[in-house]
Design a protein around this motif. Structure first.
Motif, PDB file in Angstrom:
ATOM      1  N   GLU A   1       0.827  -1.192   0.000  1.00  0.00           N
ATOM      2  CA  GLU A   1       0.000   0.000   0.000  1.00  0.00           C
ATOM      3  C   GLU A   1       0.868   1.250   0.000  1.00  0.00           C
ATOM      4  O   GLU A   1       2.004   1.230   0.470  1.00  0.00           O
ATOM      5  CB  GLU A   1      -0.913   0.032   1.234  1.00  0.00           C
ATOM      6  CG  GLU A   1      -1.982  -1.020   1.224  1.00  0.00           C
ATOM      7  CD  GLU A   1      -2.968  -0.857   2.362  1.00  0.00           C
ATOM      8  OE1 GLU A   1      -4.068  -1.400   2.235  1.00  0.00           O
ATOM      9  OE2 GLU A   1      -2.657  -0.197   3.379  1.00  0.00           O
TER      10      GLU A   1
ATOM     11  N   VAL B   1     -12.901   5.247  -5.984  1.00  0.00           N
ATOM     12  CA  VAL B   1     -12.491   4.066  -5.230  1.00  0.00           C
ATOM     13  C   VAL B   1     -12.763   2.809  -6.060  1.00  0.00           C
ATOM     14  O   VAL B   1     -13.841   2.640  -6.624  1.00  0.00           O
ATOM     15  CB  VAL B   1     -13.227   4.001  -3.874  1.00  0.00           C
ATOM     16  CG1 VAL B   1     -12.951   2.682  -3.162  1.00  0.00           C
ATOM     17  CG2 VAL B   1     -12.787   5.165  -2.989  1.00  0.00           C
TER      18      VAL B   1
ATOM     19  N   ASP C   1      -7.691   2.288  -3.385  1.00  0.00           N
ATOM     20  CA  ASP C   1      -8.314   1.347  -2.457  1.00  0.00           C
ATOM     21  C   ASP C   1      -9.335   2.020  -1.543  1.00  0.00           C
ATOM     22  O   ASP C   1     -10.425   1.497  -1.334  1.00  0.00           O
ATOM     23  CB  ASP C   1      -7.236   0.653  -1.624  1.00  0.00           C
ATOM     24  CG  ASP C   1      -7.772  -0.496  -0.817  1.00  0.00           C
ATOM     25  OD1 ASP C   1      -8.261  -1.460  -1.440  1.00  0.00           O
ATOM     26  OD2 ASP C   1      -7.726  -0.427   0.425  1.00  0.00           O
ATOM     27  N   ARG C   2      -8.966   3.173  -0.993  1.00  0.00           N
ATOM     28  CA  ARG C   2      -9.875   3.852  -0.064  1.00  0.00           C
ATOM     29  C   ARG C   2      -9.383   5.269   0.211  1.00  0.00           C
ATOM     30  O   ARG C   2      -8.246   5.605  -0.073  1.00  0.00           O
ATOM     31  CB  ARG C   2     -10.008   3.075   1.240  1.00  0.00           C
ATOM     32  CG  ARG C   2      -8.724   2.951   2.034  1.00  0.00           C
ATOM     33  CD  ARG C   2      -8.871   1.945   3.193  1.00  0.00           C
ATOM     34  NE  ARG C   2      -7.650   1.805   3.950  1.00  0.00           N
ATOM     35  CZ  ARG C   2      -6.610   1.044   3.610  1.00  0.00           C
ATOM     36  NH1 ARG C   2      -6.627   0.341   2.502  1.00  0.00           N
ATOM     37  NH2 ARG C   2      -5.543   0.975   4.380  1.00  0.00           N
TER      38      ARG C   2
ATOM     39  N   VAL D   1      -9.348   7.636   3.576  1.00  0.00           N
ATOM     40  CA  VAL D   1      -9.558   7.657   5.025  1.00  0.00           C
ATOM     41  C   VAL D   1      -9.839   9.084   5.468  1.00  0.00           C
ATOM     42  O   VAL D   1      -9.168  10.026   5.025  1.00  0.00           O
ATOM     43  CB  VAL D   1      -8.306   7.095   5.745  1.00  0.00           C
ATOM     44  CG1 VAL D   1      -8.484   7.125   7.251  1.00  0.00           C
ATOM     45  CG2 VAL D   1      -7.987   5.684   5.253  1.00  0.00           C
TER      46      VAL D   1
ATOM     47  N   TRP E   1      -7.365  14.172   5.163  1.00  0.00           N
ATOM     48  CA  TRP E   1      -7.680  12.885   4.571  1.00  0.00           C
ATOM     49  C   TRP E   1      -6.405  12.151   4.178  1.00  0.00           C
ATOM     50  O   TRP E   1      -5.328  12.742   4.112  1.00  0.00           O
ATOM     51  CB  TRP E   1      -8.600  13.056   3.350  1.00  0.00           C
ATOM     52  CG  TRP E   1      -8.174  14.146   2.412  1.00  0.00           C
ATOM     53  CD1 TRP E   1      -8.721  15.386   2.315  1.00  0.00           C
ATOM     54  CD2 TRP E   1      -7.096  14.124   1.457  1.00  0.00           C
ATOM     55  NE1 TRP E   1      -8.056  16.127   1.357  1.00  0.00           N
ATOM     56  CE2 TRP E   1      -7.060  15.370   0.816  1.00  0.00           C
ATOM     57  CE3 TRP E   1      -6.170  13.169   1.080  1.00  0.00           C
ATOM     58  CZ2 TRP E   1      -6.130  15.682  -0.176  1.00  0.00           C
ATOM     59  CZ3 TRP E   1      -5.237  13.483   0.098  1.00  0.00           C
ATOM     60  CH2 TRP E   1      -5.229  14.718  -0.521  1.00  0.00           C
TER      61      TRP E   1
ATOM     62  N   THR F   1     -20.065  10.511  -5.439  1.00  0.00           N
ATOM     63  CA  THR F   1     -18.837   9.732  -5.460  1.00  0.00           C
ATOM     64  C   THR F   1     -17.626  10.657  -5.454  1.00  0.00           C
ATOM     65  O   THR F   1     -17.554  11.603  -6.225  1.00  0.00           O
ATOM     66  CB  THR F   1     -18.796   8.844  -6.724  1.00  0.00           C
ATOM     67  OG1 THR F   1     -19.958   8.010  -6.727  1.00  0.00           O
ATOM     68  CG2 THR F   1     -17.560   7.986  -6.755  1.00  0.00           C
TER      69      THR F   1
END
Length: 87
Positions: A5, A53, A67-68, A70, A79, A33
């Motif tokens: 990652e 995403v 992937d995401r 946060v 973020w 989105t």
């Protein structure tokens, strides 16, 4: 194999052996989105992507995905965009 990652914070560039990664902009209006504008510099080339995403993109011979995100709606704007290598 352990998942690889890359975590990207605002206003930073992350350098890895395969290339340099930075987020240009995160567009995240509520109830829509989120879109991430990503810049990747690798092997003397620069590529820019507009990703949501789950979207997949290539860096040299590797495939990566957004992937995401946060803390997307953090009041301080702290973020983190997380990219994951696709097997």
């Amino acid at each position: 194999m352990k998942t690889q990652e890359i975590a990207l914070a605002p206003n930073t560039q992350t350098n890895r052996p395969i290339g340099s990664f930075s987020v240009i902009h995160v567009h995240a209006p509520r109830e829509q989105t989120a879109t991430v504008r990503l810049c990747v510099a690798s092997a003397g080339e620069e590529a820019r992507y507009s990703l949501t995403v789950g979207d997949v993109f290539s860096v040299q011979d590797q495939r990566w995905k957004l992937d995401r995100i946060v803390d997307l709606y953090s009041p301080t704007g702290d973020w983190t965009v997380v990219l994951a290598r696709v097997e």
